[in-house]
Design a protein around this motif. Sequence first.
Motif, mmCIF file in Angstrom:
data_model
loop_
_atom_site.group_PDB
_atom_site.id
_atom_site.type_symbol
_atom_site.label_atom_id
_atom_site.label_comp_id
_atom_site.label_asym_id
_atom_site.label_seq_id
_atom_site.Cartn_x
_atom_site.Cartn_y
_atom_site.Cartn_z
ATOM 1 N N ASN A 101 46.235 -9.655 -0.361
ATOM 2 C CA ASN A 101 44.964 -10.301 -0.007
ATOM 3 C C ASN A 101 45.083 -11.060 1.303
ATOM 4 O O ASN A 101 44.222 -10.971 2.186
ATOM 5 N N THR A 102 46.167 -11.837 1.439
ATOM 6 C CA THR A 102 46.329 -12.663 2.633
ATOM 7 C C THR A 102 46.608 -11.810 3.859
ATOM 8 O O THR A 102 46.199 -12.172 4.967
ATOM 9 N N ALA A 103 47.280 -10.681 3.695
ATOM 10 C CA ALA A 103 47.532 -9.791 4.822
ATOM 11 C C ALA A 103 46.224 -9.306 5.430
ATOM 12 O O ALA A 103 46.076 -9.234 6.658
ATOM 13 N N ALA A 104 45.265 -8.986 4.577
ATOM 14 C CA ALA A 104 43.976 -8.498 5.071
ATOM 15 C C ALA A 104 43.242 -9.571 5.867
ATOM 16 O O ALA A 104 42.747 -9.312 6.970
ATOM 17 N N VAL A 105 43.171 -10.788 5.340
ATOM 18 C CA VAL A 105 42.434 -11.839 6.057
ATOM 19 C C VAL A 105 43.199 -12.299 7.292
ATOM 20 O O VAL A 105 42.585 -12.747 8.274
ATOM 21 N N ALA A 106 44.530 -12.172 7.275
ATOM 22 C CA ALA A 106 45.307 -12.519 8.464
ATOM 23 C C ALA A 106 44.996 -11.557 9.599
ATOM 24 O O ALA A 106 44.871 -11.958 10.764
ATOM 25 N N ALA A 107 44.869 -10.259 9.279
ATOM 26 C CA ALA A 107 44.540 -9.272 10.303
ATOM 27 C C ALA A 107 43.145 -9.499 10.871
ATOM 28 O O ALA A 107 42.857 -9.117 12.004
ATOM 29 N N LEU A 108 42.280 -10.146 10.088
ATOM 30 C CA LEU A 108 40.921 -10.455 10.539
ATOM 31 C C LEU A 108 40.823 -11.812 11.221
ATOM 32 O O LEU A 108 39.727 -12.236 11.582
ATOM 33 N N TRP A 109 41.959 -12.508 11.377
ATOM 34 C CA TRP A 109 41.989 -13.860 11.951
ATOM 35 C C TRP A 109 41.146 -14.828 11.113
ATOM 36 O O TRP A 109 40.518 -15.739 11.645
ATOM 37 N N MET A 110 41.147 -14.651 9.810
ATOM 38 C CA MET A 110 40.310 -15.478 8.941
ATOM 39 C C MET A 110 41.101 -16.124 7.813
ATOM 40 O O MET A 110 40.515 -16.617 6.850
ATOM 41 N N SER A 111 42.425 -16.139 7.916
ATOM 42 C CA SER A 111 43.205 -16.680 6.806
ATOM 43 C C SER A 111 42.947 -18.169 6.608
ATOM 44 O O SER A 111 43.014 -18.666 5.476
ATOM 45 N N ASN A 112 42.664 -18.899 7.678
ATOM 46 C CA ASN A 112 42.382 -20.326 7.524
ATOM 47 C C ASN A 112 41.147 -20.561 6.667
ATOM 48 O O ASN A 112 41.120 -21.457 5.811
ATOM 49 N N VAL A 113 40.122 -19.746 6.856
ATOM 50 C CA VAL A 113 38.908 -19.873 6.051
ATOM 51 C C VAL A 113 39.213 -19.516 4.596
ATOM 52 O O VAL A 113 38.746 -20.191 3.667
ATOM 53 N N SER A 114 40.003 -18.468 4.395
ATOM 54 C CA SER A 114 40.373 -18.062 3.038
ATOM 55 C C SER A 114 41.146 -19.161 2.326
ATOM 56 O O SER A 114 40.868 -19.482 1.162
ATOM 57 N N PHE A 115 42.095 -19.785 3.018
ATOM 58 C CA PHE A 115 42.878 -20.857 2.406
ATOM 59 C C PHE A 115 41.996 -22.065 2.086
ATOM 60 O O PHE A 115 42.193 -22.731 1.066
ATOM 61 N N ALA A 116 41.047 -22.365 2.945
ATOM 62 C CA ALA A 116 40.157 -23.496 2.697
ATOM 63 C C ALA A 116 39.279 -23.230 1.477
ATOM 64 O O ALA A 116 39.087 -24.108 0.628
ATOM 65 N N LEU A 117 38.749 -22.016 1.370
ATOM 66 C CA LEU A 117 37.858 -21.680 0.258
ATOM 67 C C LEU A 117 38.598 -21.633 -1.072
ATOM 68 O O LEU A 117 38.030 -21.960 -2.120
ATOM 69 N N THR A 118 39.852 -21.197 -1.048
ATOM 70 C CA THR A 118 40.635 -21.106 -2.286
ATOM 71 C C THR A 118 41.420 -22.381 -2.578
ATOM 72 O O THR A 118 42.222 -22.402 -3.510
ATOM 73 N N GLN A 119 41.211 -23.420 -1.766
ATOM 74 C CA GLN A 119 41.878 -24.708 -1.961
ATOM 75 C C GLN A 119 43.396 -24.563 -1.952
ATOM 76 O O GLN A 119 44.107 -25.179 -2.756
#
Length: 656
Positions: free
Chosen positions: A109-127
Amino acid sequence: MKSDEYRLGYRGDIEGLRAVAVLLVIGAHAGVPWLSGGFVGVDVFFVLSGFLITGLLLRELTDTARIDFMGFYLRRLRRLMPALILMVVLVSLAAMLLLGPSEQLQQANTAAVAALWMSNVSFALTQADYFAPGSENNLFLHTWSLGVEEQFYLIWPALLLWSLGHRRSGLHVARLKGVMLAILALSLGASIFLTPRYPQWAFYMMPVRAWEFAAGALIWLYFGSKRAGESTEGKASVSSVLHWLGWLGLGMIAGAAVSYGQTSYPGWRAVLPVLGATFVIAAGWSSSMSGVSRVLSLPWLQAIGRVSYAWYLWHWPVLVLGHAVTGSRAPWVRVVEVLLSLGLAVASYRLVETPVRHQSIWLTRRRLALFGALGVTVVVCSLSMHWFYMAVEQSDSPAVRRYTQARFDGPSIYRQGCDDWYHSDRVRLCKFGPDDAAHTLVLMGDSIAGQWFPALSQIASKPGWRLIVVTKSACPMVDEPIFYARIGREYTECERWRHQAVEQLASMHPDIVVLSTGVVAGRSFSQVQWTDGMARTLEALGAGVGKIYLLRSTPHVDFDGPGCLASHSDRPKWLGTPLDCETAANDAYELQVYLWLQQAAKRFPNAQTIDMNDLVCPGQRCSAEQNGQVVFRDEQHLTAGFAASLGPAMSARLGL
């Protein structure tokens, strides 16, 4: 975290400051004891990006009276994307070989959002707490800062253009300065407000970090060009001030790296490294390259600075996968892992980053380059999702399913809403057994106490007994205020809850109170705080309680129970004999705390300690599995099934 500073005039001190920043981050992640706050190196990178990107855009506006948006974005992709995609792909392949299926789910899951430059948003949303135990297992946790930077690159050109308006006179810079000052004030204010309330949003989200980029932009506006600020050439007094400011700034960065740890961050604490970085950058505009600028221009720092982006990309996954292979965090192992990551960084820089940077196709055939970059991103995301579904299928095997179920095998009191965690200070007494029972047993404490509910609940089934459970996760039973890194502030709900719970229990005059507290949350307590703080809690319970048992905390092991077992169950044979999910029960701090609690108990005739760890870790060896039964559901908490199996032994030691 690379930028085109050569177009602004090469500055060796900036390359050296990059080296300092990446060394601080890697030192903190590698566990260097005196660099616990090395994560502030990321703040230094943010300031540098604000400074350099603002300078590039203003130079472009000055020279061409416009901003070439597509050219700007393609240059950013050319610099940053190839090395990132390479890291994501190779690390994902390594994870498929080295990690168990259940662990791969999060990584995919994190690999996908990292490739999209969006892992920070994902981490914030998932606390996802950057500082919390368990976060160190995420292979792509470090990409949050790359997401913040890329989102900054996305909006900054338009923001500058809007701020400058259509005027070409010198007055437009004053307006831009005002906008930057406003961003700095508003974003910093938001950071200070959100950090104790919504720490993940304050830590990961770009708008709350924007003040750090604005600080860098202001340095350019005041020092970066003759149009933006007054030159210091020929002014000895100004050069002298900047000389000392540079040393002060480097000291501020170092001071934050040494003194910060698992603390509330960013908030006001981030001001120290950010201000330090601005001082160092400003010092480089002195009329002579001396002092801190000369030190930062040393050849070895220049060499590290050149590969800082690649090294940042590779160091974290190498540390995580290195531990998965070796099972060790010994200093020499960490040194080898850091050196290996440096080797990968150098290879990435020379074979990928540098060649791609010199390819003109990115700017001569823009549409092809843009759609090609988007296509690669889509492919990587698609492959990551395919990897996720493969891991789901593998996780459904009987062997792995048993370990997955063990992770969620916690006491039923959580499903029944008995524990409000940090969400409130409400005291909820969960009662088991008849209300008119002649005898009352109380289980009180944090999650370490709560894990023993399956064992003690067996007593409630005996004639004449009832059980009352009152727990609050991460809340020590020591009457002392505590800072809780998970929420980024003092855990005031814990203090209020503890006082109310003790008062209610004292009025009930129970026959037995089993009191337990973990040592992780209170690791910052001193001996006096542990002994006197626990004594105050025991005194508040009063002599009306029949007996009070202080139950020793279970050891904190250096592996995740279900994760370790699942990983090793499918470990490739070519890696050799699987490492045992076992460790010595040698948590020296936990033992010391137990001795301090014994001292506190000796002050009261109705209090004594009780230790079940000889059954949890027989022969001073803690195993993830005993006799076919999973013992730990994470790094410290017992599975409900294993705790229940110790019910008869617990009852015997309580004399029931």
